[in-house]
Write a protein that holds these residues in place. Structure first.
Motif, PDB file in Angstrom:
ATOM      1  N   GLY A 221       2.086   9.427  -4.556  1.00  0.00           N
ATOM      2  CA  GLY A 221       3.039   9.524  -3.456  1.00  0.00           C
ATOM      3  C   GLY A 221       2.458   9.282  -2.080  1.00  0.00           C
ATOM      4  N   ASN A 222       1.752   8.188  -1.886  1.00  0.00           N
ATOM      5  CA  ASN A 222       1.227   7.872  -0.562  1.00  0.00           C
ATOM      6  C   ASN A 222       2.381   7.487   0.358  1.00  0.00           C
ATOM      7  OD1 ASN A 222      -0.191   7.025   1.670  1.00  0.00           O
ATOM      8  ND2 ASN A 222      -0.780   5.063   0.775  1.00  0.00           N
ATOM      9  N   THR A 223       2.664   8.332   1.333  1.00  0.00           N
ATOM     10  CA  THR A 223       3.749   8.050   2.274  1.00  0.00           C
ATOM     11  C   THR A 223       3.223   7.697   3.653  1.00  0.00           C
ATOM     12  OG1 THR A 223       3.931  10.404   2.788  1.00  0.00           O
ATOM     13  CG2 THR A 223       5.364   9.542   1.050  1.00  0.00           C
ATOM     14  N   CYS A 224       1.913   7.560   3.764  1.00  0.00           N
ATOM     15  CA  CYS A 224       1.281   7.125   5.012  1.00  0.00           C
ATOM     16  C   CYS A 224       1.567   8.093   6.158  1.00  0.00           C
ATOM     17  CB  CYS A 224       1.732   5.713   5.384  1.00  0.00           C
ATOM     18  SG  CYS A 224       0.592   4.841   6.499  1.00  0.00           S
ATOM     19  N   ASN A 225       1.462   9.373   5.883  1.00  0.00           N
ATOM     20  CA  ASN A 225       1.646  10.364   6.935  1.00  0.00           C
ATOM     21  C   ASN A 225       0.330  10.714   7.622  1.00  0.00           C
ATOM     22  OD1 ASN A 225       4.434  10.674   6.535  1.00  0.00           O
ATOM     23  ND2 ASN A 225       4.069  12.041   4.791  1.00  0.00           N
ATOM     24  N   ASP A 246      11.825  -7.761  -2.665  1.00  0.00           N
ATOM     25  CA  ASP A 246      11.993  -8.685  -3.791  1.00  0.00           C
ATOM     26  C   ASP A 246      10.746  -8.718  -4.661  1.00  0.00           C
ATOM     27  OD1 ASP A 246      14.503  -9.223  -2.950  1.00  0.00           O
ATOM     28  OD2 ASP A 246      14.145 -11.314  -2.399  1.00  0.00           O
ATOM     29  N   GLU A 247      10.089  -7.560  -4.783  1.00  0.00           N
ATOM     30  CA  GLU A 247       8.864  -7.426  -5.576  1.00  0.00           C
ATOM     31  C   GLU A 247       7.792  -8.411  -5.118  1.00  0.00           C
ATOM     32  OE1 GLU A 247      10.872  -5.828  -9.707  1.00  0.00           O
ATOM     33  OE2 GLU A 247       9.975  -7.816  -9.650  1.00  0.00           O
ATOM     34  N   PHE A 248       7.750  -8.645  -3.805  1.00  0.00           N
ATOM     35  CA  PHE A 248       6.781  -9.617  -3.305  1.00  0.00           C
ATOM     36  C   PHE A 248       5.926  -9.035  -2.192  1.00  0.00           C
ATOM     37  CE2 PHE A 248       5.278 -13.568  -1.385  1.00  0.00           C
ATOM     38  CZ  PHE A 248       4.883 -14.236  -2.530  1.00  0.00           C
ATOM     39  N   PHE A 249       6.542  -8.661  -1.071  1.00  0.00           N
ATOM     40  CA  PHE A 249       5.781  -8.120   0.046  1.00  0.00           C
ATOM     41  C   PHE A 249       5.805  -6.597  -0.005  1.00  0.00           C
ATOM     42  CE2 PHE A 249       7.343 -12.173   2.102  1.00  0.00           C
ATOM     43  CZ  PHE A 249       6.150 -12.836   1.912  1.00  0.00           C
ATOM     44  N   ALA A 250       4.674  -5.996  -0.315  1.00  0.00           N
ATOM     45  CA  ALA A 250       4.583  -4.539  -0.328  1.00  0.00           C
ATOM     46  C   ALA A 250       4.175  -4.045   1.053  1.00  0.00           C
ATOM     47  CB  ALA A 250       3.571  -4.088  -1.372  1.00  0.00           C
ATOM     48  N   CYS A 251       4.457  -2.778   1.312  1.00  0.00           N
ATOM     49  CA  CYS A 251       4.077  -2.173   2.585  1.00  0.00           C
ATOM     50  C   CYS A 251       2.707  -1.515   2.445  1.00  0.00           C
ATOM     51  CB  CYS A 251       5.108  -1.130   3.007  1.00  0.00           C
ATOM     52  SG  CYS A 251       6.698  -1.847   3.486  1.00  0.00           S
ATOM     53  N   VAL A 252       1.886  -1.687   3.468  1.00  0.00           N
ATOM     54  CA  VAL A 252       0.518  -1.183   3.456  1.00  0.00           C
ATOM     55  C   VAL A 252       0.354  -0.128   4.538  1.00  0.00           C
ATOM     56  CG1 VAL A 252      -1.912  -1.799   3.717  1.00  0.00           C
ATOM     57  CG2 VAL A 252      -0.336  -3.392   2.614  1.00  0.00           C
ATOM     58  N   CYS A 253      -0.336   0.950   4.192  1.00  0.00           N
ATOM     59  CA  CYS A 253      -0.575   2.035   5.139  1.00  0.00           C
ATOM     60  C   CYS A 253      -1.722   1.669   6.079  1.00  0.00           C
ATOM     61  CB  CYS A 253      -0.904   3.311   4.376  1.00  0.00           C
ATOM     62  SG  CYS A 253      -1.173   4.750   5.434  1.00  0.00           S
ATOM     63  N   ASP A 254      -1.492   1.844   7.378  1.00  0.00           N
ATOM     64  CA  ASP A 254      -2.510   1.500   8.372  1.00  0.00           C
ATOM     65  C   ASP A 254      -2.256   2.338   9.624  1.00  0.00           C
ATOM     66  OD1 ASP A 254      -4.645   0.131   9.581  1.00  0.00           O
ATOM     67  OD2 ASP A 254      -4.035  -1.767   8.687  1.00  0.00           O
ATOM     68  N   VAL A 255      -2.981   2.062  10.687  1.00  0.00           N
ATOM     69  CA  VAL A 255      -2.733   2.728  11.969  1.00  0.00           C
ATOM     70  C   VAL A 255      -2.516   1.667  13.036  1.00  0.00           C
ATOM     71  CG1 VAL A 255      -4.050   4.798  11.402  1.00  0.00           C
ATOM     72  CG2 VAL A 255      -5.207   2.873  12.493  1.00  0.00           C
ATOM     73  N   ASP A 256      -1.660   1.994  14.014  1.00  0.00           N
ATOM     74  CA  ASP A 256      -1.456   1.060  15.115  1.00  0.00           C
ATOM     75  C   ASP A 256      -2.533   1.271  16.174  1.00  0.00           C
ATOM     76  OD1 ASP A 256      -0.741   3.328  16.562  1.00  0.00           O
ATOM     77  OD2 ASP A 256       1.418   2.952  16.400  1.00  0.00           O
TER      78      ASP A 256
END
Length: 325
Positions: A221-225, A246-256
């Motif tokens: 459960g990585n929610t990037c908190n 569309d099972e293509f671009f996943a979201c990645v956890c990072d910092v701004d």
């Protein structure tokens, strides 16, 4: 005084003349030398040494021991040989750049009692041992017909017996583990067992050439908190609360750039504007340094989730309109 017959004298003169006058000339690697043929393409000196530098020689050779065993992966062919029969061989061990009499798949150049890091000529490090049709090693300094790995799965953490240090893991043909103390057929960089990181949060993968890599499987459960400055390394910290577009671009956890955690979609890193802070980006974007480059405006998944496909569809539509498609 003994007189020499005219015929004998003529023969002696002709022989001397042929020894003085070259019959071939070097034209460089990868081409048939001047005066040579496709079957015997390489110009050599009388002693069998390869002629180089555009010089002249006395005869043409079938092949030259020009590469083996110097190539890093031992699979580049000797001059005059091909990608299947890679090694130029003779009736004995050939010195470098000397004429051979045939091309062979491999050559038993290393006694089996020596460290497996010494690989037989013509064999790749994944299958380092030269064998004959019966599967046995031919006599030392003689050619073989196949390359195999005579390895045994002896360890889960260290190198297996019979494998060189660059490919230390003994596996079966499909890349799986043969099981402890069982023989394998291929030496690899890794195997499923050697890549098991014992982490339930990741799926483990083995690239037989590139090594282990890991992907967050979402089960934790990585929610990037929590702020995580991702450095483009494995495992990829995917944001599991967002479904891949569309099972293509996943979201990645990072910092701004302000140090706050957020999730972004790369979308092939295309059309990313430069920025120094979030204020330089659009209302649905954040400024961050990622695999897409230093300080780029990126889609914030929390703000764009569900909208990216429409954005991409519109972009593709514009491209088609511009090109008249």
């Amino acid at each position: 005084m003994r007189l020499v017959s005219p015929l004998l004298w003529f023969g002696l003169v002709a022989t001397a003349s042929s020894q003085r006058n070259p019959v071939c000339r070097d034209l460089g690697k990868g081409v048939i030398d001047q005066g040579c043929t496709e079957d015997f393409p390489t110009c050599v000196y009388r002693n069998g040494g390869q002629v180089v530098g555009g010089n002249a020689g006395q005869r043409c050779a079938l092949c030259i021991n020009s590469v083996q065993p110097n190539d890093v992966d031992q699979v580049a062919p000797d001059e005059g040989c091909d990608d299947v029969n890679r090694v130029c061989v003779g009736n004995r061990q050939l010195a470098a750049n000397m004429e051979g009499t045939a091309c062979a798949v491999c050559f038993n150049s290393i006694p089996t009692s020596i460290d497996p890091n010494d690989i037989d000529d013509g064999c790749p490090p994944t299958t380092p041992v030269c064998v004959n049709d019966a599967g046995d090693s031919p006599a030392l300094w003689t050619p073989g017909t196949d390359c195999v790995a005579k390895c045994i799965d002896t360890s889960l953490t260290g190198p297996d017996k019979g494998c060189p240090c660059r490919y230390p893991v003994c596996t079966l043909e499909d890349g799986s583990d043969p099981g402890l103390e069982n023989p394998g057929t291929v030496c690899a960089v890794c195997s499923p067992a050697s890549c098991d990181d014992q982490d339930p949060c990741t799926d483990d993968f083995c690239d037989p050439e590139g090594g282990c890599f890991y992907v967050d499987n979402g089960s934790c459960g990585n929610t990037c908190n929590v702020a995580l400055d991702w450095q483009c390394t494995f495992p990829v910290p995917f944001c599991t609360q967002f479904v891949p577009d569309d099972e293509f671009f996943a979201c990645v956890c990072d910092v701004d750039t302000e140090g706050s955690p957020f999730c972004w979609r790369d979308a092939f890193c295309s059309d990313r504007a430069d920025c120094s802070s979030n204020d330089d980006c659009g209302p649905n974007e954040k400024c961050a340094s990622t695999c897409c480059g230093t300080n780029k405006c990126l889609d914030d998944c929390a703000l764009t989730d569900g909208r990216l496909r429409r954005k991409l569809d519109g972009h593709h539509h514009s491209d088609k309109t511009a090109t008249g498609l």
